[in-house]
Design a protein around this motif. Structure first.
Motif, short mmCIF file in Angstrom:
data_model
loop_
_atom_site.label_atom_id
_atom_site.label_comp_id
_atom_site.label_asym_id
_atom_site.label_seq_id
_atom_site.Cartn_x
_atom_site.Cartn_y
_atom_site.Cartn_z
N VAL A 172 0.84 -1.21 0.00
CA VAL A 172 0.00 0.00 0.00
C VAL A 172 0.87 1.25 0.00
N ALA A 173 1.97 1.21 0.75
CA ALA A 173 2.87 2.37 0.81
C ALA A 173 3.46 2.68 -0.56
N LEU A 174 3.81 1.65 -1.31
CA LEU A 174 4.33 1.85 -2.67
C LEU A 174 3.24 2.38 -3.60
N GLN A 175 2.03 1.91 -3.40
CA GLN A 175 0.91 2.37 -4.23
C GLN A 175 0.58 3.83 -3.99
N THR A 176 0.70 4.26 -2.75
CA THR A 176 0.27 5.61 -2.37
C THR A 176 1.41 6.63 -2.37
N GLY A 177 2.64 6.20 -2.61
CA GLY A 177 3.76 7.12 -2.64
C GLY A 177 4.41 7.37 -1.30
N LEU A 178 3.98 6.66 -0.26
CA LEU A 178 4.65 6.80 1.04
C LEU A 178 6.05 6.20 0.99
#
Length: 337
Positions: free
Chosen positions: A209-215
């Motif tokens: 999710v972090a990679l998907q959202t740019g975190l």
């Protein structure tokens, strides 16, 4: 991400509530039957999952079914950060787990930290020469001797770890300013600093999710885990720098270990040696198959022909980390063939 982490804690708490510490009954010949719960963050089909299953099968075979391994794959019980406080507890409901050397290094295991130093192992053969040595046993016993609540049983490896990212990677300069997800240990922080990246601490279960959202823009994993966790779907670029071998250990709660008879301890150790050999034979083949599938699914791999810039970026942390036990570290280096 906070929701996912919270759910992991809830799962562990519920599991603890519905599990007695070690489920035991008595057989007719007065031998104790055990059910040991084992946690694995990676899903079925990964190198470490196959190793875990080999361990489970051999323990149950050698004990004639008197010791059962309740293997929970795919992060069912949470990620390493969630599980470690539980398994180290006096009355833990989780008795065994497969863990990376990075995680033990972050908890004060200075000898174990030597295994996480970048560019320590030249190849798999080098690692397995070490893993069957007396030095390997010294490191396995370190958390037990330091009274950290766990003891190492046996080693495995997931292949060399490589960086992957949401954008194209061509060399060390690409990492400047990049949000690089790392584990919480000092060594990986040093690697991130050497690459001039911005280190971000994100739980493994939250990484996709972090990679998907740019975190996070980048992270690092062995090739087989990169595929199994679907990271290539959102971060399809991997550079084959091989900065660290994915050294892994299976650990057991110290109180559980102390409660076992000599014959039960022996069964776990023999089964561990067997599972390590399964890993040794399976790892390269599984990695090759995973890489072929990744390419077919659109992942882009960049070869590294000269490791000099990478080693230079890691030079400071290599020097600092090897001071933890320079004689032992040199002994490990000298095992290369």
């Amino acid at each position: 991400m906070k929701v996912l982490s919270f759910l992991s804690v809830i799962i562990i708490s519920l599991f603890s509530f519905f599990s007695c510490n070690i489920k035991t009954t008595r057989t007719e010949n007065n031998e104790k039957e055990l059910t040991l719960v084992m946690a694995e963050v990676n899903p079925d089909g990964t190198i470490v999952a196959e190793m875990d299953k080999a361990f489970k099968q051999k323990v149950e075979e050698l004990s004639n079914g008197k010791i059962k391994i309740d293997l929970q794959l795919g992060g069912t019980l949470g990620d390493e950060e969630n599980i470690m406080p539980v398994i180290r507890g006096e009355n833990s409901s989780i008795h065994l787990m497969r863990i990376s050397a990075f995680s033990l290094a972050a908890r004060g295991c200075t000898k174990t930290s030597l295994l996480a130093i970048p560019f320590t192992f030249k190849n798999r053969e080098h690692f397995w020469t070490f893993a069957t040595s007396d030095s390997a046993n010294t490191i396995l016993n370190e958390p037990y001797e330091k009274k950290l609540g766990v003891k190492g049983l046996f080693y495995g490896e997931e292949g060399f770890r490589h960086f992957f990212a949401t954008k194209k990677l061509s060399g060390t300069s690409d990492f400047e300013g990049m949000k690089l997800r790392i584990t919480s240990d000092k060594i990986m922080k040093g690697v991130a600093e050497g690459l001039k990246a911005e280190p971000v601490s994100i739980g493994f279960g939250d990484l996709l999710v972090a990679l998907q959202t740019g975190l996070a823009d980048s992270a690092e994993q062995p090739i087989a885990n990169y595929l199994a966790n679907h990271f290539h779907k959102v971060a399809p670029n991997m550079i084959l720098d091989g900065h660290t071998l994915g050294v892994t250990e299976v650990i057991i709660n110290s109180n559980v270990w102390d409660s076992l008879s000599n014959s039960q301890q022996h069964i776990l150790q023999v089964a561990g040696s067997y599972a390590g050999e399964v890993c040794r034979k399976f790892s390269q083949e599984a990695e090759d198959k995973a890489k072929a599938q990744l390419i077919a699914e659109g992942a882009v791999f960049t070869e590294v022909n000269d490791l000099t810039p990478w080693k230079q970026a890691c030079e400071k942390i290599i020097s600092e980390s090897s001071k933890a036990d320079p004689d032992l570290y040199q002994k490990i280096l000298d095992m290369a063939k």
